[in-house]
Design an enzyme around this catalytic site. Structure first.
Site, PDB file in Angstrom:
ATOM      1  N   LYS A 191       4.504  58.501 -13.356  1.00  0.00           N
ATOM      2  CA  LYS A 191       4.565  59.798 -14.033  1.00  0.00           C
ATOM      3  C   LYS A 191       3.192  60.190 -14.611  1.00  0.00           C
ATOM      4  CE  LYS A 191       8.914  60.531 -13.183  1.00  0.00           C
ATOM      5  NZ  LYS A 191       9.199  59.434 -12.255  1.00  0.00           N
TER       6      LYS A 191
HETATM    7  C1  LIG Z   1      13.772  63.674 -11.419  1.00  0.00           C
HETATM    8  C2  LIG Z   1      13.871  62.348 -12.123  1.00  0.00           C
HETATM    9  N1  LIG Z   1      14.838  62.176 -13.033  1.00  0.00           N
HETATM   10  C3  LIG Z   1      14.955  61.018 -13.705  1.00  0.00           C
HETATM   11  C4  LIG Z   1      14.093  59.975 -13.497  1.00  0.00           C
HETATM   12  C5  LIG Z   1      14.338  58.707 -14.221  1.00  0.00           C
HETATM   13  O1  LIG Z   1      13.317  58.216 -14.949  1.00  0.00           O
HETATM   14  P1  LIG Z   1      13.163  56.637 -15.175  1.00  0.00           P
HETATM   15  O2  LIG Z   1      12.703  56.040 -13.893  1.00  0.00           O
HETATM   16  O3  LIG Z   1      12.175  56.541 -16.266  1.00  0.00           O
HETATM   17  O4  LIG Z   1      14.516  56.120 -15.583  1.00  0.00           O
HETATM   18  C6  LIG Z   1      13.054  60.117 -12.555  1.00  0.00           C
HETATM   19  C7  LIG Z   1      12.058  59.110 -12.219  1.00  0.00           C
HETATM   20  O5  LIG Z   1      11.748  58.115 -12.374  1.00  0.00           O
HETATM   21  C8  LIG Z   1      12.947  61.331 -11.850  1.00  0.00           C
HETATM   22  O6  LIG Z   1      11.989  61.504 -10.942  1.00  0.00           O
END
Ligand SMILES: Cc1ncc(COP(=O)(O)O)c(C=O)c1O
Length: 367
Positions: free
Chosen positions: A181
């Protein structure tokens, strides 16, 4: 290999993490946790922020905070990373899939209303790859039908819609600090809201629903969750946030450079930036049209052979085994974008030479 999107670590990360170690404040409370929440809400312009262990937890926490659960429906795109959809199921609700726009790749707000029923409780716009959903329209629909809006802003930190940061327009917004990110804490997330009651409730639920008692005994008034982020990671996050504006500037400059070099190639569609929107271009993405001459997958193979990492768009969720029976609207654009879309290298540290190499490869992959 030119990587797709790797972290940029060039600031006070080590210094702040060392401070946690030196002071023994390494776990889920500590000054960096508070500081990260404060600085993050200051940056995005929200009244409240609650750190979580990842973006998925932030999304689940958002649904729990708003009381969404069994028997409820939430409108969400099918063209997304699976997290937001799964969290709807985690709380016992049902996803209803809506189509996306061909130019921005995100939820098509004009197709939401036809999917609303008496069971609909929320809309979950997902600002994939950086471009915000048309939040003006989403908020109008939500108001008219008395629905909550939970923004999945995990991929759009720094993007704006009418001057407001993505993630701060709906009732609750969620961010991720996964390694790919815009800013990272290794793993981490944040829930933001302008409703102080929602913020308080989210913090409470994410910290085991623990009620503060006079003698510090553990008392829990309901079932809570452990979604906390440790001070160590929050310290890393504070350092990353100090550079977010620079990272954002670079991402936008890189996107413009890509646009400039790819603009002349027949059959390559560039990512849009609609009026009144600022796209953070988290992942610079293109569409491979029929006129290009070879397919999306063939182009990915050529890029990979040239030591360039490239990835197809998200595979639509409605076709995956856990969601095959879920209700959905017409998903023609979703399916088409999946067949045509490619994410290109987008790290903050990407050089102009690397961008030129990617674009040359795309240019030379067809006769
Ligand atoms: C669109 C989207 N939603 C939710 C997430 C979830 O985040 P995390 O991986 O930090 O749980 C991600 C990516 O990682 C994502 O790209």
């Amino acid at each position: 290999m030119i990587p797709l999107c790797i972290p940029e670590i060039r600031g006070n990360e080590l210094k702040y993490v060392k401070d946690c170690i030196d002071t023994n404040w390494v776990s889920s409370v500590g000054s960096y946790v508070n500081l990260f929440e404060e600085k993050f809400s200051e940056y995005v312009g929200s009244k409240s922020a609650v750190v979580t262990m990842n973006g998925t937890a932030a999304l689940q926490l958002a649904l729990l905070t708003l009381g969404i659960g069994g028997g409820d429906e939430v409108i969400v795109p099918s063209l997304t990373f699976i997290s937001p959809v799964n969290t709807i199921k985690y709380v016992g609700a049902e996803p209803v899939f809506v189509d996306v726009c061909r130019d921005t790749f995100v939820m098509d707000a004009s197709k939401i209303e036809e999917l609303i029923t008496s069971k609909t409780k929320a809309i979950m716009p997902v600002h994939i790859y950086g471009h915000p959903v048309d939040m003006v329209k989403v908020m109008q629909i939500a108001k008219k039908h008395n629905l909550f809006v939970i923004e999945d802003a995990t991929e759009s930190l720094g993007s704006t819609c009418n001057g407001k940061m993505a993630g701060t327009i709906g009732d609750i917004g969620c961010f991720s600090f996964n390694g790919n990110k815009l800013i990272t804490t290794g793993a981490g997330g944040m829930l933001v809201t302008n409703n102080l009651e929602h913020g308080k409730r989210a913090k409470f639920l994410s910290t085991q629903a623990k009620v503060v008692t006079e003698n510090k005994a553990f008392y829990h008034s309901e079932i809570g969750y452990n979604m906390r982020m440790p001070n160590l990671l929050a310290a890393f996050g504070v350092a990353q946030l100090e550079n977010v504006k620079d990272y954002l500037k670079t991402k936008r400059e890189n996107a413009l450079y890509y646009n400039q070099l790819l603009g002349e190639i027949k059959g390559i569609t560039l990512p849009a930036e609609r009026e009144n929107v600022e796209n953070c271009y988290w992942l610079y993405s293109i569409l491979v049209e029929d006129e290009y001459g070879i397919t999306r997958d063939e182009l990915i193979q050529k890029l990979n052979a040239g030591k360039i990492e490239a990835r197809p768009f998200f595979m639509p969720i409605h076709d995956m085994p856990p969601y095959k029976g879920s209700r959905h609207g017409d998903l023609t654009v979703t399916n088409e974008l999946y067949a045509r879309g490619i994410n290109l290298p987008s790290s903050v540290g990407l050089t102009k030479e690397e961008i030129s190499k990617v674009c040359e490869t795309i240019k030379n992959s067809v006769d």
